[in-house]
Enzyme design. Structure first.
Site, PDB file in Angstrom:
ATOM      1  N   GLN A 232       0.816  -1.170   0.032  1.00 37.11           N
ATOM      2  CA  GLN A 232       0.138   0.147   0.078  1.00 37.11           C
ATOM      3  C   GLN A 232       0.697   1.258   0.008  1.00 37.11           C
ATOM      4  OE1 GLN A 232      -1.558  -1.230   4.110  1.00 37.11           O
ATOM      5  NE2 GLN A 232      -1.580   1.063   4.385  1.00 37.11           N
TER       6      GLN A 232
ATOM      7  N   CYS B 103      -5.252   0.207   3.995  1.00 40.75           N
ATOM      8  CA  CYS B 103      -5.001  -1.284   4.339  1.00 40.75           C
ATOM      9  C   CYS B 103      -6.387  -2.099   4.117  1.00 40.75           C
ATOM     10  CB  CYS B 103      -4.359  -1.359   5.932  1.00 40.75           C
ATOM     11  SG  CYS B 103      -5.404  -0.540   7.062  1.00 40.75           S
TER      12      CYS B 103
ATOM     13  N   HIS C   2      -5.689  -1.127  11.808  1.00 36.11           N
ATOM     14  CA  HIS C   2      -5.019  -1.475  10.484  1.00 36.11           C
ATOM     15  C   HIS C   2      -5.838  -2.861  10.039  1.00 36.11           C
ATOM     16  CE1 HIS C   2      -1.920  -2.226   7.455  1.00 36.11           C
ATOM     17  NE2 HIS C   2      -1.576  -3.375   8.035  1.00 36.11           N
TER      18      HIS C   2
ATOM     19  N   ASN D  12      -0.062  -9.319   5.303  1.00 36.74           N
ATOM     20  CA  ASN D  12      -0.006  -7.790   5.270  1.00 36.74           C
ATOM     21  C   ASN D  12      -0.228  -7.118   3.929  1.00 36.74           C
ATOM     22  OD1 ASN D  12       0.079  -5.379   6.646  1.00 36.74           O
ATOM     23  ND2 ASN D  12       1.766  -5.903   7.858  1.00 36.74           N
TER      24      ASN D  12
END
Length: 446
Positions: free
Chosen positions: A64, A70, A367, A388
């Site tokens: 990102q 996110c 997040h 992630n």
């Protein structure tokens, strides 16, 4: 009763410090290495090795960059995981995050104007107006907000709307947009309170404002695709495919094919104001006016985790929201409560319950990521595999290991397909939601 610090107090504090045998050793260690490095516990590495009894194949990790997308990356990743399996797409295939980013900021501007008009009669220093003006729009969001965007605008592959400087580095565009939205709020509030403007006059002003927002966003991100060709080669046999002149809605229907109504938000919020097995929404939170409402079903942690396990067992990854910075080592890709030993380092008690952290602002969801695996021992989870969206240079090529007790403490939301909910939970999820205040921690944008 007031308490001022006296010289005698300071003398006592100094004496206590000097009388500790390890004070000088610890002072040298902490001042040289910093708090996190000095408190790091290497046992967390061996306790959180990246092996899992359930481990989904999910391809390359996205990045990102310097943006707060996110929630968007995580949601689109869950969809591309499914697409990669269905259509044998290559590991580097991605859906366009920039496309969603454009429409999210455009819709958030309109949502902001809507809330400005709803609160126009309130004083500028009222808590609701102050909350609204603190951050007119940001990069963050929640699962239901992305569903609202997709239901209206569809999705496109990254090749149809690639990243731009501003999608990768959003600080500059956010400064401009928030400046404009506050500027427009002044105009709209004046029209209501001083000019007694009609609905038609307010709508005309709002249309002009939205036209300017569209232009700003188009300059920053490029105009979003309306029709495009989808071309790709399959991962296994390198077979070429081309699907011409698709709309974003057609692409979503044909290649993603999800009924977004099947995917619902489950939260884990053990605060006294949120009864378990009830649903909640948040006042003034959303992006698409008239679009999908944010709605959460609050469950105890054991039920919360079991749903995530069931979905992983079913071969589906799980969108989740957490407080990622707490006790998290980014380079090594570890999220575990024993990563940093602050209590032992400073000889203080910093422990709080999850409810206390939510009530007093110590923790909240900041997040969103994706659960792609779990390690079960005797049927119980010990650690979780996390995809992630910070690229492949952190963790294990972008994947993290989350200990089960870290999940207990710092995980607040998951998104689950309704087919994994029992009849009882389905009835509970269908309840009319209780409306929470705009600043409730469950309204935090990931």
């Amino acid at each position: 009763m007031s308490f001022a610090i006296s010289n005698d107090d300071i003398a006592n504090f100094r004496a206590d410090y000097d009388n500790r045998r390890d004070s000088q050793v610890l002072e040298r260690a902490v001042t040289k290495n910093g708090v996190r490095n000095a408190s790091f516990d290497w046992h967390s590495i061996k306790d959180n090795d990246p092996h899992f009894s359930i481990d989904l194949k999910t391809g390359n990790v996205a990045d990102q960059k310097q943006s707060g997308r996110c929630w968007m990356f995580a949601a689109l990743n869950t969809m591309r995981h499914d697409m990669q399996q269905k259509f044998n797409l290559p590991d580097n295939f991605e859906l366009s995050q920039s496309y969603q980013f454009f429409w999210d900021k455009f819709e958030k501007a309109n949502y902001f104007y809507e809330n400005v008009l709803k609160t126009a009669k309130k004083d500028a220093d009222s808590r609701k107006v102050a909350w609204l003006m603190a951050t007119p729009q940001s990069d963050g969001g929640q699962w239901d907000m992305l569903c609202a965007l997709i239901e209206k605008y569809g999705v496109v592959p990254k090749t149809a709307m690639p990243e731009s400087f501003n999608s990768n580095n959003s600080r500059g565009i956010n400064e401009v947009l928030n400046n404009k939205l506050r500027h427009d709020a002044v105009i709209l509030r004046k029209m209501v309170n001083e000019d007694n403007a009609s609905d038609d006059e307010l709508n005309t002003a709002r249309q002009k404002m939205l036209n300017e927002v569209y232009r700003i966003l188009a300059y920053a991100f490029g105009e979003p695709a309306t029709h495009f060709d989808f071309e790709y080669r399959t991962k296994k046999d390198n077979e070429y495919h081309r699907d011409a002149n698709l709309t974003p809605q057609e692409f979503f229907k044909k290649y993603v094919g999800w009924n977004l109504e099947d995917y619902v938000s489950i939260i884990q919020a053990p605060t006294a104001d949120k009864e378990y097995h009830k649903t909640y929404t948040i006042d003034m939170l959303g992006n698409v006016v008239g679009g999908r409402q944010i709605k959460h079903l609050n469950l105890p942690m054991d039920e919360f985790k079991q749903l995530a396990i069931d979905q992983l067992k079913g071969g589906e990854s799980v969108w989740f929201g957490s407080d990622v910075v707490k006790y998290s080592e980014t380079k090594l890709g570890i999220m575990a409560l024993n990563t940093y030993r602050y209590n032992e380092l400073f000889d203080v008690d910093l422990d709080m319950t999850k409810a206390q952290m939510l009530d007093y602002g110590q923790s909240m969801m900041d997040h969103a990521m994706v659960l792609t695996g779990v390690d079960l021992v005797d049927g119980q989870p010990t650690k979780w595999k996390v995809e992630n969206s910070w690229g492949n240079k952190v963790g294990h090529k972008g994947y993290f290991v989350m200990s089960d007790d870290w999940m207990d403490q710092y995980c607040f939301q998951i998104v689950i397909n309704k087919k994994y909910l029992s009849e009882k939970l389905l009835k509970e999820q269908a309840q009319e939601p209780i409306v929470l205040k705009p600043w409730d921690p469950m309204g935090t944008l990931a």
